[in-house]
Enzyme design. Structure first.
Site, mmCIF file in Angstrom:
data_model
loop_
_atom_site.group_PDB
_atom_site.id
_atom_site.type_symbol
_atom_site.label_atom_id
_atom_site.label_comp_id
_atom_site.label_asym_id
_atom_site.label_seq_id
_atom_site.Cartn_x
_atom_site.Cartn_y
_atom_site.Cartn_z
ATOM 1 N N ASN A 55 95.696 -1.002 70.769
ATOM 2 C CA ASN A 55 94.831 0.131 71.088
ATOM 3 C C ASN A 55 94.037 -0.202 72.347
ATOM 4 O O ASN A 55 93.120 -1.020 72.322
ATOM 5 C CB ASN A 55 93.880 0.411 69.919
ATOM 6 N N LYS B 38 92.069 1.666 74.015
ATOM 7 C CA LYS B 38 90.771 2.352 74.045
ATOM 8 C C LYS B 38 90.520 2.964 75.431
ATOM 9 O O LYS B 38 91.449 3.464 76.058
ATOM 10 C CB LYS B 38 89.663 1.397 73.595
ATOM 11 N N HIS C 281 89.814 6.346 63.645
ATOM 12 C CA HIS C 281 89.259 5.058 64.075
ATOM 13 C C HIS C 281 87.736 5.093 63.974
ATOM 14 O O HIS C 281 87.107 6.125 64.201
ATOM 15 C CB HIS C 281 89.688 4.767 65.516
ATOM 16 N N GLU D 52 85.448 4.121 65.835
ATOM 17 C CA GLU D 52 84.731 4.550 67.035
ATOM 18 C C GLU D 52 84.754 6.064 67.174
ATOM 19 O O GLU D 52 83.798 6.655 67.702
ATOM 20 C CB GLU D 52 85.341 3.859 68.261
ATOM 21 N N GLU E 100 90.247 -1.449 58.875
ATOM 22 C CA GLU E 100 89.456 -2.014 59.965
ATOM 23 C C GLU E 100 87.990 -2.122 59.543
ATOM 24 O O GLU E 100 87.244 -1.148 59.643
ATOM 25 C CB GLU E 100 89.556 -1.125 61.203
ATOM 26 N N GLY F 272 85.562 -5.523 67.693
ATOM 27 C CA GLY F 272 84.951 -5.844 68.978
ATOM 28 C C GLY F 272 83.791 -6.809 68.913
ATOM 29 O O GLY F 272 83.088 -7.011 69.899
ATOM 30 N N SER G 272 89.116 -7.508 65.692
ATOM 31 C CA SER G 272 89.094 -8.749 66.473
ATOM 32 C C SER G 272 90.318 -9.626 66.180
ATOM 33 O O SER G 272 90.204 -10.848 66.016
ATOM 34 C CB SER G 272 87.796 -9.527 66.217
ATOM 35 N N GLY H 109 90.902 -5.558 71.871
ATOM 36 C CA GLY H 109 90.722 -6.251 73.134
ATOM 37 C C GLY H 109 91.881 -7.143 73.540
ATOM 38 O O GLY H 109 92.227 -7.232 74.723
#
Length: 256
Positions: free
Chosen positions: A14, A16, A100, A102, A172, A178, A218, A240
């Site tokens: 992902n 992002k 998600h 976020e 998640e 993150g 992560s 990331g």
């Protein structure tokens, strides 16, 4: 294969809100080259909307699927700024991330809107990656399984069991996204096993045993091997670490 022998692992990146058009195409091409010959795991990348078409073209004919990071639940209409499932199919998407944390945190996503999006995506043949997980406060209060169970039940309400077979889920924990913190393999497996048991109780053991449940939060080349060996963890939704071809491809190779 996972220890169950039933489910083929999926490693999805992902991206992002990262990567210009040129950067996205460059990364996609590097992943395409590095993933060539990988036959025991499915691979997907989720660039931003602006790069979907270009990345899909760069990956045409490759064994790397394209995912969108969100979708709206209507096929068309006066919904300024929204992207429909049909548009995603048209541009070359195979997967779409839905729910998600976020999107829930910053854009007002709810269990009800997640449910509508899941139905709309499945209706046109997209494979949703259905995300859910608890906050740090909920975990510390011992509410992890209650929260995950509620999100699961609400998200899947009214779905067609036959269409559900193509669904991918992603646990998640919000506190691990993150932050550099990762659930231990045992913590992740506990929740994944709970999810599969809950699915089995509602939808039947056969269906529950066939659905892939990814871990996200992560994920790195350093922790994927210990996570993927757990019986109910069928891959990873990588944040990331998916922004670098080198680190993402290490995860792909270790996630088999």
């Amino acid at each position: 294969m996972t220890p169950s022998g039933l489910r083929r692992p999926l490693i999805a990146g992902n991206w992002k809100m990262h990567k210009t058009l040129a950067e996205a195409v460059d990364l996609a091409q590097k992943i395409r080259e590095g993933a060539a010959g990988v036959e025991t795991v499915d691979v997907a990348v989720a660039p931003p909307f602006t790069a979907l078409a270009a990345v899909a073209q760069a990956l045409e004919g490759a064994a790397v699927g394209v995912a969108a990071q969100d979708v709206f639940w209507e096929a068309q209409g006066a919904y300024t700024g929204a992207i429909s499932p049909l548009m995603l199919k048209d541009v070359g998407c195979r997967y779409v991330i839905i729910g998600h944390s976020e999107r829930r945190q910053y854009f007002g996503e709810t269990d009800a809107t997640v449910n509508r999006k899941l139905k709309a995506a499945l209706e046109v043949g997209l494979t949703p990656i259905f995300c859910f997980g608890e906050t740090l406060a909920e975990r510390e209060e011992g509410q992890t399984l209650t929260r995950v169970g509620t999100q699961l039940d609400n998200g899947l309400q009214g779905l067609d069991p036959e269409k559900l077979r193509s669904l991918v889920m992603a646990y998640e924990p919000v506190w691990a996204i993150g932050t550099g913190r990762t659930a231990t393999p045992a913590q992740a497996q506990e929740v994944h096993a709970f999810i599969r048991q809950r699915l089995g109780a509602v939808w039947g053991e056969a269906l529950a045993g066939s659905i892939r449940i990814l871990y996200g939060g992560s994920v790195t080349p350093d922790n994927i091997a210990s996570l993927i060996t757990e019986a109910d963890i069928d891959g990873a939704l990588v944040g990331g670490a998916s922004l670098s071809a080198e680190s993402f491809l290490k995860i792909v190779r270790l996630g088999r």
